[in-house]
Design an enzyme around this catalytic site. Sequence first.
Site: not given
Length: 330
Positions: A207, A236, A260, A265, A297
């Site tokens: 989401c 996210r 990820d 980050e 990511h």
Amino acid sequence: MKAAVFSTKSYDEEFLTRANEAHSHGHELTFLNPRLDESTVDLATGHDAICVFVNDVVNRAVLDRLKELGVKVVALRCAGYNNVDLPHAKSLGLVVARVPAYSPHAVAEHAAAMLLALNRHLHKAYNRVREGNFELRGLLGFDLNGKTVTVVGTGKIGAIFARIMHGFGCRVLAVDQYRNAEVEKLGATYVSLEEALPQSEVVSLHCPLTPETRHLVNHATLDQLKPGMLLVNTGRGALVDTRALIVGLKRGIIGGLALDVYEEEDKLFFSDHSGEVIPDDVFMRLTTFPNVLITGHQAFFTYEALTGIAETTLGNLTALEGAGSCDNCV
């Protein structure tokens, strides 16, 4: 249009240049290595637009300065726009455009790959074999077939992930305020997050990050999780409370964690820190768990996705330059 491309990596320059030439957009692209924030915003001087990625900072102060510099367009080369103060951009008359879909298969497939690797301990097995250790102890996984998998967010990416899990023979639960007919055709059942968590061996987050979805998994929800469950987040970083995850891992409630993305980050990902001491204690704590798998990511990182991102980003600029609007404005 003259556009300053922030947070440029070699692949960004390659794919944007190729798309610019292949489709005869004719944009003047200035590739900049620094990410956008208050200290670098002046690099946009003399440009009509800026092109930014997920960890660029487009807050009120940056937007005010962009307006002073004469920048008119903020072109995101990603789907999410939680890093942009959208109301303030609109109040300044700045147009924000995004890439709503590039290759949803890329992210969904990476989530599935992370789940499989986490469940079957492939990251541990790889290292063992390279050291001549063929012991199987500690590598026990479970069949996905017949297990309950909850997909949180059933947009394009979540729907594809649900289809992959359905192909494995999983029972799929879906959590989303908007129902996706394609997901329902798979036989998935839409339920609330509170209903889904206690019955799920796997939960995968797809989401967007909004005030309502921030820290969906937190200290309060730990007791709702099925003990030993696997959690995958390719959405996210702030969809989860990382400190709560550490508590869940220590208590054995979370049997495996695949990330990820990460809350902080922007200070780590997309850069080489191998020669440094990483000061983020929370992140480093995560890396000490044998049942945690982290990638930087990279879920979006396929040839098809980068091609789609470049073509849509430049197409947005071309549409805005010509008609003053585009279908992907937010």
